[in-house]
Scaffold this active site. Structure first.
Site, short mmCIF file in Angstrom:
data_model
loop_
_atom_site.label_atom_id
_atom_site.label_comp_id
_atom_site.label_asym_id
_atom_site.label_seq_id
_atom_site.Cartn_x
_atom_site.Cartn_y
_atom_site.Cartn_z
N ASP A 177 0.82 -1.20 0.00
CA ASP A 177 0.00 0.00 0.00
C ASP A 177 0.85 1.25 0.00
O ASP A 177 1.79 1.38 0.79
CB ASP A 177 -0.95 -0.01 1.20
CG ASP A 177 -2.10 -0.97 0.98
OD1 ASP A 177 -3.03 -0.59 0.26
OD2 ASP A 177 -2.04 -2.10 1.47
N THR A 178 0.46 2.19 -0.86
CA THR A 178 1.24 3.38 -1.15
C THR A 178 0.29 4.41 -1.73
O THR A 178 -0.76 4.07 -2.24
CB THR A 178 2.33 3.04 -2.20
OG1 THR A 178 3.19 2.01 -1.69
CG2 THR A 178 3.16 4.23 -2.58
N VAL A 179 0.68 5.70 -1.67
CA VAL A 179 -0.03 6.70 -2.47
C VAL A 179 0.97 7.39 -3.38
O VAL A 179 2.12 7.62 -3.02
CB VAL A 179 -0.77 7.75 -1.60
CG1 VAL A 179 -1.84 7.07 -0.76
CG2 VAL A 179 0.18 8.54 -0.71
N SER A 208 4.71 6.07 1.43
CA SER A 208 4.24 4.71 1.69
C SER A 208 4.51 4.27 3.12
O SER A 208 5.49 4.69 3.73
CB SER A 208 4.93 3.74 0.73
OG SER A 208 4.60 2.41 1.02
#
Length: 531
Positions: free
Chosen positions: A349-351, A368
Site C-alpha cells: 500500500d502506497t499513495v 508509503s
C-alpha cells in the site's frame, strides 16, 4: 480517442495547472493550494499530508517518501531519497539468535526510521513557496474535524480489522465501535492532528525530536525494538542523481537504488529489443511483458540494495548488452522455466501524487507505509502509524540487501518522470509495491509504443508474475478468458488476483498547445483535476 460507450472516464484537461491523486480530498487540496498561490511542491506535500489522514491504510507520516522534481518543466530532473535506515543497534545477529528467517511484519524490527517528514520539510524548504503551516493546514483540518470514508478506503480498512485489533493504540484510533468505519461515516484522528500541528510549527524537529519521537521510541521499545532517540534525531534523506534510459526517443527518469526504479528501466530496455507491432493486450505482448518482468525481477532480487552499504552494479543493469542478453532468453512459444532465484512479489500500500503547476514545475511524489497500516503498531500519544519497510531486507548472510545497522532496504516506491527534446513530458507513477517496476514499464510502453489514451492505459486489465522459477502469474478478473487460456497453453499458471493490482496517476504536458492532460486510477477513489 476513448470509446464513449464504455464505462470509463475521460482524461482531465486544463490550461493552467493540474493534480492527480488517489483520493478526491487530496486532489482538491492540491488544487486549492495551487489556486492560493502555492507551487507544485507545496501542492504535492499538502495532498500527501491529507492522504496520510484520509487514507491511513495506504500511507502515513510514519512512512517513507521519494520524489522527482522538474523545475519549470526542464529536462534536468532532481531526485530525493526519503527512505529511512535501520536503528544503529539492529544487526543480523539479532534475528539469527531468535531463529528468524524473515523480518516479521508486526514487529519493531520491521520499522526503519521513517523518512517522510524529513523529505517533506527539506523539499518544501528548497522548492516550496507557501508557509509550511499553510501546506499542512488542510491535513490538520481533516484530522481534527473529520473526513468521510470512501469506498476503496473502506474496503482496504475492513480487511485489516483483525490485524489492527492486536495493537491497543491502533484499535482505539482505527476501530471505533470495534470495527472499520463504513462508507460515508466520519472518522477523526485528533492525536495525529496535534502531531501535524507540532510539525507545522517546529518542522522536522517536531517529528524527530521531542515528544513525538519519544512516543514512537517508547512504543517500539515496549515491543522489543532497539530504536533510540538518537536514531531519530540523526535521520535524514538525501538528494540523489536519477538513473535514466532512453525508450523510443523518450528519456525515462527514476530514483536510483536502493529503490527499484532501475528495474523499471531494465524492463523497458528489454521491451525495446522487440518491435512494437504486437497488439498492446495480445497474448504475445503480455507474454513478453511477463517474461521481461520475471527476468528483471530476478536481477533486482540479486543486486538491488543500499548503495552506501553494498555494491549495486548500476551500469551493468542499464547496459544494452545486459538487456539484449535477457531479451534473447524469451521464447514467445512457451514460458521460461529457468530463472535465477527470486522471492515472490507482493502487493503493498502506497499513495502516488502527480502535480504540474502553471510555471510547469512538475512533481512526481510517492509516500508509503508498505503493507496496509504498516506494522499495525501505532504510537499511542502521537497517533503515528509505524511502517514495516524493513520486511524488504534479506536475512541471508552475504546478500547485498542483508539487514545491517543504519542501512536502507530495497525499496519498492518509485516516482517516474519522462522528458523529451529538453523538456518534461510526463510526471507519472504506479502504486502497488513490487508491481511498481512492471507497472511503470507497462504504462510507459502503452502510452509511447501505442499512443494510447493515458486513462485507457491505466484502465487495462493487469497481471503480475508471482512465482519465481514457477511461471505463476496473478491476473485481474477483467483479463479476457481467451487470453488467459492462451497464456495457460504456453505454460503460465494463471491465478486470480486477490486484490486489484496497483494504481496509477499521470500528467502529460502538451507544450505545443500549452495545456495539461491527466489521468487517475480507476481502481482507487481518486481523480485528476485541473484549472
Amino acid at each position: 480517442m476513448r470509446n464513449f460507450e464504455k464505462p470509463t472516464r475521460s482524461v482531465a484537461v486544463s490550461a493552467r495547472a493540474m493534480a492527480a491523486t488517489s483520493h478526491p480530498c487530496a486532489t482538491l487540496t492540491a488544487i486549492n493550494i495551487l489556486q492560493a498561490g502555492g507551487n507544485a511542491m507545496d501542492a504535492a506535500i499538502a495532498a500527501c499530508a491529507v492522504q496520510c489522514v484520509v487514507e491511513p491504510g495506504s500511507t502515513g507520516i510514519g512512512g517513507d517518501c521519494f520524489a522527482l522534481y522538474a523545475p519549470s518543466g526542464k529536462a534536468e530532473v532532481i531526485a530525493y531519497n526519503g527512505s529511512g535506515r535501520t536503528p544503529k543497534a539492529l544487526t543480523i545477529d539479532w534475528f539469527e539468535e531468535r531463529g528468524l528467517t524473515e523480518v516479521p511484519r508486526q514487529s519493531p524490527s520491521a520499522v526503519t526510521i521513517p523518512g517522510a517528514i524529513d523529505a517533506w520539510t527539506r523539499l518544501h524548504a528548497d522548492h516550496g513557496r507557501l508557509p509550511f503551516a499553510d501546506v499542512l493546514a488542510p491535513a490538520i483540518r481533516y484530522a481534527e474535524q473529520g473526513y468521510a470514508i470512501t469506498p476503496r478506503v473502506h474496503r482496504d480498512w475492513q480487511k485489516e480489522e483483525e490485524f489492527l485489533a492486536t495493537d491497543k493504540a491502533a484499535a482505539e484510533i482505527f476501530l471505533p465501535n470495534g470495527r472499520a468505519p463504513r462508507i460515508g461515516e466520519i472518522h477523526r484522528q485528533p492525536k495525529l492532528a496535534a502531531t501535524l500541528r507540532r510539525i507545522a510549527v517546529e518542522g522536522r524537529d517536531g517529528f524527530y525530536k521531542g515528544a513525538v519521537a519519544a512516543d514512537m521510541v517508547a512504543h517500539l521499545k515496549a515491543h522489543g525494538g532497539l530504536h533510540t532517540l538518537e536514531d531519530f534525531a540523526v535521520a535524514k534523506g538525501e538528494y540523489v542523481t536519477p538513473v535514466t534510459t532512453s525508450f523510443r526517443g523518450h528519456t525515462i527518469h527514476e530514483c536510483p537504488p536502493n529503490g527499484q526504479g532501475i528495474i523499471a528501466l531494465l524492463i523497458l530496455n528489454i521491451l525495446a529489443c522487440f518491435d512494437n507491432k504486437l497488439a498492446p493486450q495480445s497474448p504475445d505482448r503480455l507474454h513478453l511483458e511477463i517474461e521481461a518482468t520475471r527476468l528483471a525481477y530476478a536481477a533486482r532480487d540479486a543486486w538491488i540494495a543500499d548503495p552506501a552499504k553494498a555494491h549495486v552494479p548500476i551500469d551493468e543493469l542499464l547496459s544494452e548488452d545486459f538487456a539484449r542478453d535477457l531479451a534473447a532468453r524469451i521464447d514467445l512459444a512457451r514460458a521460461l522455466t529457468e530463472l535465477p532465484d527470486f522471492e515472490m512479489p507482493l502487493h503493498r500500500d502506497t499513495v502516488y501524487i502527480s502535480i504540474v503547476d502553471e510555471d510547469r514545475n512538475a512533481v512526481s511524489f510517492i509516500n508509503s507505509i508498505f503493507d496496509s497500516f504498516g506494522t499495525g503498531l501505532v504510537a499511542p500519544e502521537s497517533g503515528v502509524i509505524l511502517h514495516n519497510r524493513g520486511q524488504s531486507f534479506s536475512l541471508e548472510r552475504g546478500h547485498p540487501n542483508m539487514i545491517a545497522p543504519e542501512k536502507r532496504p530495497l525499496h519498492t516506491i518509485i516516482p517516474g518522470m519522462v522528458t523529451r527534446d529538453g523538456r518534461t513530458e510526463m510526471s507519472f507513477g504506479v502504486m502497488g509495491g513490487y508491481y511498481q517496476a512492471m507497472g511503470h514499464a507497462h504504462l510507459i510502453s502503452k502510452v509511447v509504443d501505442y499512443d494510447m489514451d493515458m486513462q485507457d492505459a491505466i484502465d487495462l486489465p493487469r497481471l503480475i508474475p508471482v512465482g519465481g522459477k514457477v511461471p505463476r502469474v496473478e491476473a485481474e478478473h477483467t483479463m479476457p478468458a481467451e487470453t488467459v487460456a492462451e497464456l495457460t497453453r504456453r505454460g503460465f499458471e494463471i491465478v486470480p488476483a486477490d486484490d486489484p493490482i496497483g494504481g496509477a496517476q499521470v500528467i502529460r504536458i502538451d507544450w505545443e498547445n500549452g495545456t495539461l492532460t491527466g489521468a487517475s486510477e480507476s481502481r482507487k477513489d481518486g481523480i485528476a483535476l485541473g484549472f
